[in-house]
Structures are given as C-alpha cells and as structure tokens.
Design a protein around this motif. Structure first.
Motif, PDB file in Angstrom:
ATOM      1  N   GLY A  45      -7.609   7.107  -8.939  1.00 28.84           N
ATOM      2  CA  GLY A  45      -6.293   6.498  -9.068  1.00 28.84           C
ATOM      3  C   GLY A  45      -6.179   5.208  -8.281  1.00 28.84           C
ATOM      4  O   GLY A  45      -6.924   4.970  -7.328  1.00 28.84           O
ATOM      5  N   ALA A  46      -5.259   4.369  -8.701  1.00 26.55           N
ATOM      6  CA  ALA A  46      -4.974   3.112  -8.017  1.00 26.55           C
ATOM      7  C   ALA A  46      -3.469   2.952  -7.921  1.00 26.55           C
ATOM      8  O   ALA A  46      -2.716   3.513  -8.733  1.00 26.55           O
ATOM      9  N   ALA A  47      -3.031   2.185  -6.926  1.00 25.03           N
ATOM     10  CA  ALA A  47      -1.598   1.988  -6.759  1.00 25.03           C
ATOM     11  C   ALA A  47      -1.351   0.742  -5.918  1.00 25.03           C
ATOM     12  O   ALA A  47      -2.218   0.294  -5.168  1.00 25.03           O
ATOM     13  N   PHE A  48      -0.154   0.191  -6.073  1.00 23.85           N
ATOM     14  CA  PHE A  48       0.300  -0.845  -5.155  1.00 23.85           C
ATOM     15  C   PHE A  48       1.805  -0.692  -4.957  1.00 23.85           C
ATOM     16  O   PHE A  48       2.507  -0.179  -5.839  1.00 23.85           O
ATOM     17  N   ILE A  49       2.263  -1.065  -3.785  1.00 20.31           N
ATOM     18  CA  ILE A  49       3.686  -1.063  -3.480  1.00 20.31           C
ATOM     19  C   ILE A  49       4.079  -2.440  -2.967  1.00 20.31           C
ATOM     20  O   ILE A  49       3.289  -3.128  -2.324  1.00 20.31           O
ATOM     21  N   VAL A  50       5.297  -2.819  -3.267  1.00 28.61           N
ATOM     22  CA  VAL A  50       5.849  -4.090  -2.812  1.00 28.61           C
ATOM     23  C   VAL A  50       6.962  -3.789  -1.819  1.00 28.61           C
ATOM     24  O   VAL A  50       7.879  -3.014  -2.114  1.00 28.61           O
ATOM     25  N   VAL A  51       6.858  -4.365  -0.644  1.00 23.04           N
ATOM     26  CA  VAL A  51       7.827  -4.141   0.430  1.00 23.04           C
ATOM     27  C   VAL A  51       8.654  -5.399   0.611  1.00 23.04           C
ATOM     28  O   VAL A  51       8.112  -6.505   0.744  1.00 23.04           O
ATOM     29  N   LYS A  52       9.962  -5.243   0.620  1.00 26.85           N
ATOM     30  CA  LYS A  52      10.892  -6.353   0.824  1.00 26.85           C
ATOM     31  C   LYS A  52      11.931  -5.941   1.853  1.00 26.85           C
ATOM     32  O   LYS A  52      12.584  -4.921   1.701  1.00 26.85           O
ATOM     33  N   ASP A  53      12.022  -6.724   2.914  1.00 25.61           N
ATOM     34  CA  ASP A  53      12.979  -6.435   3.990  1.00 25.61           C
ATOM     35  C   ASP A  53      12.799  -5.020   4.534  1.00 25.61           C
ATOM     36  O   ASP A  53      13.768  -4.272   4.726  1.00 25.61           O
ATOM     37  N   ASN A  54      11.526  -4.648   4.735  1.00 28.74           N
ATOM     38  CA  ASN A  54      11.171  -3.339   5.292  1.00 28.74           C
ATOM     39  C   ASN A  54      11.579  -2.176   4.394  1.00 28.74           C
ATOM     40  O   ASN A  54      11.712  -1.042   4.873  1.00 28.74           O
ATOM     41  N   ASN A  55      11.755  -2.422   3.115  1.00 30.25           N
ATOM     42  CA  ASN A  55      12.067  -1.374   2.154  1.00 30.25           C
ATOM     43  C   ASN A  55      11.096  -1.468   0.976  1.00 30.25           C
ATOM     44  O   ASN A  55      10.724  -2.572   0.553  1.00 30.25           O
ATOM     45  N   VAL A  56      10.703  -0.314   0.455  1.00 30.76           N
ATOM     46  CA  VAL A  56       9.820  -0.296  -0.699  1.00 30.76           C
ATOM     47  C   VAL A  56      10.606  -0.735  -1.925  1.00 30.76           C
ATOM     48  O   VAL A  56      11.558  -0.078  -2.339  1.00 30.76           O
ATOM     49  N   PHE A  57      10.201  -1.865  -2.487  1.00 30.48           N
ATOM     50  CA  PHE A  57      10.916  -2.471  -3.604  1.00 30.48           C
ATOM     51  C   PHE A  57      10.348  -2.020  -4.947  1.00 30.48           C
ATOM     52  O   PHE A  57      11.085  -1.766  -5.893  1.00 30.48           O
ATOM     53  N   VAL A  58       9.024  -1.922  -5.048  1.00 31.82           N
ATOM     54  CA  VAL A  58       8.362  -1.551  -6.297  1.00 31.82           C
ATOM     55  C   VAL A  58       7.173  -0.659  -5.977  1.00 31.82           C
ATOM     56  O   VAL A  58       6.463  -0.894  -4.993  1.00 31.82           O
ATOM     57  N   THR A  59       6.957   0.348  -6.798  1.00 33.02           N
ATOM     58  CA  THR A  59       5.771   1.202  -6.712  1.00 33.02           C
ATOM     59  C   THR A  59       5.152   1.308  -8.097  1.00 33.02           C
ATOM     60  O   THR A  59       5.846   1.624  -9.059  1.00 33.02           O
ATOM     61  N   ARG A  60       3.854   1.033  -8.177  1.00 36.16           N
ATOM     62  CA  ARG A  60       3.146   1.146  -9.444  1.00 36.16           C
ATOM     63  C   ARG A  60       1.893   2.004  -9.248  1.00 36.16           C
ATOM     64  O   ARG A  60       1.168   1.819  -8.275  1.00 36.16           O
ATOM     65  N   LYS A  61       1.652   2.912 -10.202  1.00 36.11           N
ATOM     66  CA  LYS A  61       0.498   3.812 -10.133  1.00 36.11           C
ATOM     67  C   LYS A  61      -0.306   3.698 -11.424  1.00 36.11           C
ATOM     68  O   LYS A  61       0.269   3.548 -12.505  1.00 36.11           O
ATOM     69  N   PHE A  62      -1.646   3.802 -11.272  1.00 38.24           N
ATOM     70  CA  PHE A  62      -2.528   3.637 -12.425  1.00 38.24           C
ATOM     71  C   PHE A  62      -3.639   4.686 -12.376  1.00 38.24           C
ATOM     72  O   PHE A  62      -4.251   4.912 -11.336  1.00 38.24           O
ATOM     73  N   LEU A  63      -3.885   5.291 -13.512  1.00 36.92           N
ATOM     74  CA  LEU A  63      -4.952   6.272 -13.640  1.00 36.92           C
ATOM     75  C   LEU A  63      -6.183   5.600 -14.221  1.00 36.92           C
ATOM     76  O   LEU A  63      -6.089   4.812 -15.170  1.00 36.92           O
ATOM     77  N   LEU A  64      -7.349   5.893 -13.660  1.00 37.70           N
ATOM     78  CA  LEU A  64      -8.625   5.404 -14.177  1.00 37.70           C
ATOM     79  C   LEU A  64      -9.423   6.583 -14.704  1.00 37.70           C
ATOM     80  O   LEU A  64      -9.184   7.734 -14.337  1.00 37.70           O
ATOM     81  N   SER A  65     -10.378   6.293 -15.572  1.00 39.58           N
ATOM     82  CA  SER A  65     -11.255   7.348 -16.065  1.00 39.58           C
ATOM     83  C   SER A  65     -12.046   7.954 -14.915  1.00 39.58           C
ATOM     84  O   SER A  65     -12.317   7.296 -13.910  1.00 39.58           O
TER      85      SER A  65
END
Length: 246
Positions: A45-65
């Motif tokens: 699995g892979a993921a990234f999060i975007v933090v803005k003003d010390n708060n999680v703004f976006v979370t994205r998750k990705f499945l790989l083979s």
C-alpha cells in the motif's frame, strides 16, 4: 515499464530545488505533504497526507499489486502527492507565495528528482516538478526532504493510511512489477521444476542419499566446487560433470 531514452528530459530542462535547510524551516509553510509506501501480509500500500495549519487536510490511499515492491509504493505515493499539489495550485494560485514541503519517508527515493532515471514513476514525478516550477515558479517553491529519522504524529498517520490501503477491495492503482521481481520468480520456478526432475530421475542415486533436494546440493556445491574424486564418488560417472546434467 522503463522510460525510452529519447523520452527523458534534457538535463538543461531539469528543475532543481533552489532551497537550503535554513530557507525551508524559516520560510512560510502552508502545506506539508507526508508520503509513505510499505508492504504487509495483506499486500502493498501507499499513502500521502496533506497537513495545513497543523491539521490533516487531505488523505489519499492507494493499493498496489502484491508483486510490487515497497520502493514502487513509495515512488507512487510521491508521484500522487505531486499530482495533487499541481492540480491544487493550478486551480488556486497564491499571490503571496506558498512554501510546500514534501516529506519522503523512504531513503531509497531520496534525490529521486535529480539526475536521469529510467523508472516510469520517477520520470512522471520529474515531469510534474518541471511543470510546477514552469507554471508556478514565481508564486511557489517546493522542497523535498527525507525524514527517515525524524518521527512525528503525521508520519504515524500516513503509515496507518498505507496499512489500511493494503486491505482495500479495489483494483490496484499500480500493477507493474520490477524486473528484479520477474527474475526472482523465474528462478524460483526453474528451481521447482528442476527439483521435480531431480527427485523423479532414476539416475544419480548416490547423490540423492547426500542431498534430498536440488537446493541443498547447490548450497554445498557453491561452497566447495566440483572436482574429480567428488564427482566420481557422488555420481559414479567419472570426471565428466556434463553426464550428470544429461
């Protein structure tokens, strides 16, 4: 999936990060992006999060083979994060300038945007960075960092997201294996097939008393090597090693 040599960016067109550590930590930071790629018993699995003003703004998750590597997962998370940043700033340009820090957790992708790479994921990331600087060079700056040592709560959150991505019931977001994976699988299949022939063969009965499988025989042979008396004692076929192969 390798990038054709003629399709690579010319070195003169490559965009380099014009920031030092002091500028990064003293500058105005609105977006911080944390990326990670990892594997577990359920998959990769892979993921990234975007933090803005010390708060999680976006979370994205990705499945790989399941046959993809953690390195590919890490590269995929960086590419997806850059793609998100590009689309975000394409729609909303900040006149004051935004300092964006992209934290790359895995050491294997440190410096991935510098130099020439034939990796498809690295190449796509390089293209996005080129577009970021080309279109938003006057209004934004991007700094890439490796935080393999530094730990904080956001690093833990993005790892949890990657673990949950391994359990997604969806088609993989990326399914291209590395060449090393193919070579390893082919070697394993050859060993298995060789072992079946070895055990079912009526020949080399003396050798089978010492080595039950091909793997155990190869392990010893690589350490000591074949010579006349050993070959004759184990196979009864003289000094001609080719006879055993037949």
């Amino acid at each position: 999936v390798a990038v054709p040599f003629g399709g690579l960016l010319h070195p003169a067109l490559r965009m380099y990060v014009p920031l030092n550590d002091r500028e990064v930590f003293e500058g105005r930071c609105i977006w911080s992006v944390y990326t990670v790629g990892l594997g577990c018993s359920n998959g990769v699995g892979a993921a990234f999060i975007v933090v803005k003003d010390n708060n999680v703004f976006v979370t994205r998750k990705f499945l790989l083979s399941k046959y993809c590597t953690e390195r590919q997962a890490s590269l995929l998370s960086v590419w997806k994060a850059l793609d998100w940043l590009y689309k975000r700033f394409e729609g909303r340009m900040n006149e004051n300038g935004d300092l964006v820090k992209v934290f790359v957790k895995m050491n294997c992708v440190k410096g991935m945007l510098f130099g020439t790479s034939f990796d498809q994921l690295v190449f796509k990331s390089q293209l996005i960075v080129h577009e970021l600087f080309g279109r938003f060079g006057l209004t934004m700056r991007v700094a890439f960092e490796c935080v393999g040592v530094t730990r904080n709560v956001y690093a833990g959150l993005v790892e949890d997201a990657a673990f949950s991505a391994c359990r997604l019931k969806a088609a993989p977001a990326y399914d291209c294996f590395e060449m090393k994976y193919a070579i390893d699988r082919i070697r394993e299949e050859i060993y298995d097939r060789w072992n079946v022939w070895y055990q079912n063969s009526p020949h080399a009965s003396g050798l089978k008393e010492f080595f039950l499988t091909v793997g155990s025989a190869l392990k010893i042979v690589r350490q000591c090597g074949w010579f006349y008396h050993l070959t004759q004692a184990l196979t009864g076929q003289g000094c001609f090693r080719a006879y055993l192969n037949r």
